[in-house]
Motif scaffolding. Structure first.
Motif, PDB file in Angstrom:
ATOM      1  N   ASN A 289       0.941  -1.004  -0.011  1.00  0.00           N
ATOM      2  CA  ASN A 289       0.019   0.104  -0.114  1.00  0.00           C
ATOM      3  C   ASN A 289       1.050   1.316  -0.127  1.00  0.00           C
ATOM      4  O   ASN A 289       0.535   2.273  -0.620  1.00  0.00           O
ATOM      5  N   ASP A 290       2.213   1.121   0.556  1.00  0.00           N
ATOM      6  CA  ASP A 290       3.125   2.078   0.384  1.00  0.00           C
ATOM      7  C   ASP A 290       3.366   2.533  -1.144  1.00  0.00           C
ATOM      8  O   ASP A 290       3.582   3.719  -1.343  1.00  0.00           O
ATOM      9  N   LEU A 291       3.481   1.633  -1.803  1.00  0.00           N
ATOM     10  CA  LEU A 291       4.012   1.527  -3.275  1.00  0.00           C
ATOM     11  C   LEU A 291       2.538   2.030  -4.007  1.00  0.00           C
ATOM     12  O   LEU A 291       2.972   2.861  -4.603  1.00  0.00           O
ATOM     13  N   ARG A 292       1.766   1.535  -3.678  1.00  0.00           N
ATOM     14  CA  ARG A 292       0.310   1.837  -4.441  1.00  0.00           C
ATOM     15  C   ARG A 292       0.053   3.164  -4.244  1.00  0.00           C
ATOM     16  O   ARG A 292      -0.434   3.854  -5.473  1.00  0.00           O
ATOM     17  N   TRP A 293       0.071   3.941  -3.228  1.00  0.00           N
ATOM     18  CA  TRP A 293      -0.300   5.337  -3.030  1.00  0.00           C
ATOM     19  C   TRP A 293       0.973   6.212  -3.067  1.00  0.00           C
ATOM     20  O   TRP A 293       0.873   7.578  -2.613  1.00  0.00           O
ATOM     21  N   ASP A 294       2.216   5.888  -3.400  1.00  0.00           N
ATOM     22  CA  ASP A 294       3.263   6.521  -3.588  1.00  0.00           C
ATOM     23  C   ASP A 294       3.804   7.375  -2.224  1.00  0.00           C
ATOM     24  O   ASP A 294       4.351   8.336  -2.400  1.00  0.00           O
ATOM     25  N   PHE A 295       3.607   6.309  -1.299  1.00  0.00           N
ATOM     26  CA  PHE A 295       4.586   6.815   0.028  1.00  0.00           C
ATOM     27  C   PHE A 295       5.825   6.378  -0.059  1.00  0.00           C
ATOM     28  O   PHE A 295       6.652   7.087   0.551  1.00  0.00           O
ATOM     29  N   ALA A 296       5.901   5.360  -0.585  1.00  0.00           N
ATOM     30  CA  ALA A 296       7.407   4.763  -0.963  1.00  0.00           C
ATOM     31  C   ALA A 296       7.777   4.875  -2.531  1.00  0.00           C
ATOM     32  O   ALA A 296       7.130   4.431  -3.097  1.00  0.00           O
ATOM     33  N   THR A 297       8.627   6.052  -2.707  1.00  0.00           N
ATOM     34  CA  THR A 297       8.882   6.197  -4.182  1.00  0.00           C
ATOM     35  C   THR A 297      10.301   6.093  -4.550  1.00  0.00           C
ATOM     36  O   THR A 297      10.589   6.231  -5.615  1.00  0.00           O
ATOM     37  N   LYS A 298      11.086   5.211  -3.694  1.00  0.00           N
ATOM     38  CA  LYS A 298      12.152   4.873  -3.949  1.00  0.00           C
ATOM     39  C   LYS A 298      12.379   3.579  -2.825  1.00  0.00           C
ATOM     40  O   LYS A 298      11.857   3.603  -1.735  1.00  0.00           O
ATOM     41  N   PRO A 299      13.263   2.608  -3.367  1.00  0.00           N
ATOM     42  CA  PRO A 299      13.517   1.441  -2.041  1.00  0.00           C
ATOM     43  C   PRO A 299      13.995   1.795  -0.864  1.00  0.00           C
ATOM     44  O   PRO A 299      13.334   1.109   0.019  1.00  0.00           O
ATOM     45  N   ALA A 300      14.513   2.945  -0.654  1.00  0.00           N
ATOM     46  CA  ALA A 300      15.224   3.273   0.635  1.00  0.00           C
ATOM     47  C   ALA A 300      13.862   3.659   1.480  1.00  0.00           C
ATOM     48  O   ALA A 300      14.023   3.574   2.742  1.00  0.00           O
ATOM     49  N   ASP A 301      12.871   3.957   1.036  1.00  0.00           N
ATOM     50  CA  ASP A 301      11.869   4.345   1.931  1.00  0.00           C
ATOM     51  C   ASP A 301      11.272   3.290   2.617  1.00  0.00           C
ATOM     52  O   ASP A 301      11.375   3.456   3.966  1.00  0.00           O
ATOM     53  N   LEU A 302      11.137   2.239   2.217  1.00  0.00           N
ATOM     54  CA  LEU A 302      10.743   1.064   2.882  1.00  0.00           C
ATOM     55  C   LEU A 302      11.866   0.234   3.536  1.00  0.00           C
ATOM     56  O   LEU A 302      11.714   0.052   4.466  1.00  0.00           O
ATOM     57  N   ILE A 303      12.895   0.369   2.883  1.00  0.00           N
ATOM     58  CA  ILE A 303      14.116  -0.363   3.712  1.00  0.00           C
ATOM     59  C   ILE A 303      14.589   0.179   4.960  1.00  0.00           C
ATOM     60  O   ILE A 303      14.540  -0.458   6.073  1.00  0.00           O
ATOM     61  N   ASN A 304      14.460   1.603   5.086  1.00  0.00           N
ATOM     62  CA  ASN A 304      14.703   2.234   6.124  1.00  0.00           C
ATOM     63  C   ASN A 304      13.770   1.971   7.343  1.00  0.00           C
ATOM     64  O   ASN A 304      14.130   1.985   8.593  1.00  0.00           O
ATOM     65  N   ALA A 305      12.534   1.698   6.917  1.00  0.00           N
ATOM     66  CA  ALA A 305      11.558   1.783   7.879  1.00  0.00           C
ATOM     67  C   ALA A 305      11.530   0.245   8.238  1.00  0.00           C
ATOM     68  O   ALA A 305      11.455  -0.124   9.614  1.00  0.00           O
ATOM     69  N   TYR A 306      11.959  -0.921   7.595  1.00  0.00           N
ATOM     70  CA  TYR A 306      12.017  -2.133   7.819  1.00  0.00           C
ATOM     71  C   TYR A 306      13.231  -2.192   8.743  1.00  0.00           C
ATOM     72  O   TYR A 306      13.039  -3.093   9.982  1.00  0.00           O
ATOM     73  N   ARG A 307      14.337  -1.689   8.471  1.00  0.00           N
ATOM     74  CA  ARG A 307      15.555  -1.593   9.677  1.00  0.00           C
ATOM     75  C   ARG A 307      14.971  -1.020  10.946  1.00  0.00           C
ATOM     76  O   ARG A 307      15.555  -1.648  12.054  1.00  0.00           O
TER      77      ARG A 307
END
Length: 407
Positions: A289-307
């Motif tokens: 859903n972050d991808l679908r709604w453009d809250f994650a516009t680059k891989p690092a957005d999700l990767i940093n949150a997972y970390r």
């Protein structure tokens, strides 16, 4: 259970709630005997709490829930985490569910809170019942009936339960075994958040944190066919020392990076994961859903949150299994640009070793001839959510030994 003849109302400032996921379809198994052995509390059922659309006043809600691991001393947690006003529950009962809103004869028992039958829950708080004497078999279907005094205001609960529960006519009908006073079906849960049992000390809790795919959207309602349900059945088929309670903390539409359908995964991580009883491992499968709604516009957005989630879990001695993001070409808001980010994020999940283990949900349900989409046999039809067969494939992809990680 001893019932109090003149109950007083007790105000409880808040108790860390405890939760667990559901599993079903097999015949009930005996609860593991805990006599003479050290025990600990484990979540045998649970759901992620959010706001609901209920409008309730002087009514009873009969919530139908299905447990995973068996144990003794059943306790139920109730939540007013997102309520608009303090709520008073003056009659809370739990029994084995029958057909529809009925309860199997002779099984309905009253719960107490600090030895009182009535409890007032402040806004933002949760309460945990006293334990009921006796054993609860694994994979029990329970009816948790809650009568609220007066106007409940905004009701905390879970919107998409994929299970039919029931709302009564006016009045306290929590002790009723019949369905006569429960004319209104609902697909949501009200207030009930978890079921907890005492188990042998080596049994722990596994939490599934996610969005609608973990919540089981498009699975067959009332059949406990979400992937955490199927996972729980696999776990319970193992010898007792290798069993877990499994809790489903999925919220449909939920995101990692931003509030929307429920608060973000980062914001609810403490309440929905780390506060659970004796949690050993969390399976994180969220990000589409972050991808679908453009809250994650680059891989690092999700990767940093997972970390951040991994670091917070590890600080509490909790292991994290990372789930890859499943494909959704043909579904709502798919694009080649979003797909490219998904592929990069999944590659990071698989290869960096920052999670304690990985479950490749993507590989489990994608079409090998076209890896950007779900295998048609697993697709519910909306190209985003699996159907029952897809959820079975996801559960089968989990290496059960990874759940036994120790930190």
């Amino acid at each position: 259970m001893t019932f109090l003849s003149s109950p007083r109302t007790t105000v409880v400032a808040g108790v860390a709630a405890v939760v667990s996921s559901a599993a079903v379809a097999l015949l009930p198994q005996p609860a593991p005997s805990t006599a003479g052995r050290p025990t600990n509390a484990v979540g045998t059922w649970g759901t992620a709490v959010d706001t609901t659309t209920f409008t309730l006043a002087d009514q009873t809600v009969r919530n139908i829930v299905h447990t995973s691991v068996g144990g003794s001393g059943l306790r139920i947690s109730l939540s007013n985490a997102f309520g608009s006003t303090p709520v008073t529950f003056d009659s809370v009962w739990v029994g084995h569910a029958g057909e529809g809103a009925t309860i199997k004869a002779g099984t309905n028992r009253q719960l107490t809170f600090s030895e009182e039958s009535s409890v007032t829950v402040p806004v933002g708080a949760e309460v945990l019942s006293d334990p009921l004497p006796g054993d609860l078999p694994a994979q029990s279907t329970l009816a948790v009936s809650i009568h609220v005094v007066g106007d409940a205001g905004t009701v905390s609960g879970h919107k998409l339960a994929h299970q039919t529960s029931w709302v009564s006519t006016t009045g306290d009908h929590a002790s009723d075994e019949s369905a006569d006073a429960y004319p209104t079906p609902t697909g949501s849960y009200a207030w009930v958040e978890s079921a907890v049992v005492e188990t042998p000390q080596q049994v722990d809790t596994v939490v599934a944190l996610g969005d609608s795919i973990t919540d089981g959207d498009k699975s067959t309602p009332g059949t406990n066919s979400r992937w955490p349900d199927v996972l729980a059945r696999r776990v319970l088929a193992r010898p007792a020392p290798h069993q877990f309670g499994v809790m489903n903390e999925g919220i449909s539409g939920n995101r990692v990076l931003a509030d929307g359908s429920g608060v973000s995964a980062q914001a609810r991580f403490d309440r929905d994961v780390l506060a659970q009883p004796d949690v050993r491992t969390v399976v994180v499968m969220e990000g589409v859903n972050d991808l679908r709604w453009d809250f994650a516009t680059k891989p690092a957005d999700l990767i940093n949150a997972y970390r951040q989630l991994v670091a917070r879990a590890h600080a509490r001695g909790v292991c994290v299994v990372g789930g890859t993001i499943t494909p959704w070409e043909g579904g709502s808001r798919w694009s080649a640009r979003r797909e490219a980010i998904r592929v990069q994020v999944n590659q990071w999940i698989r290869t960096t070793g920052e999670f304690d283990a990985v479950v490749d949900f993507d590989a489990a349900i994608r079409d090998p001839q076209r890896t950007t989409r779900m295998l048609p046999a697993y697709d519910s039809g909306d190209h985003l959510h699996p159907g029952d067969a897809g959820y079975r494939a996801m559960a089968a992809a989990v290496d059960l030994d990874d759940l036994e990680c120790r930190r």
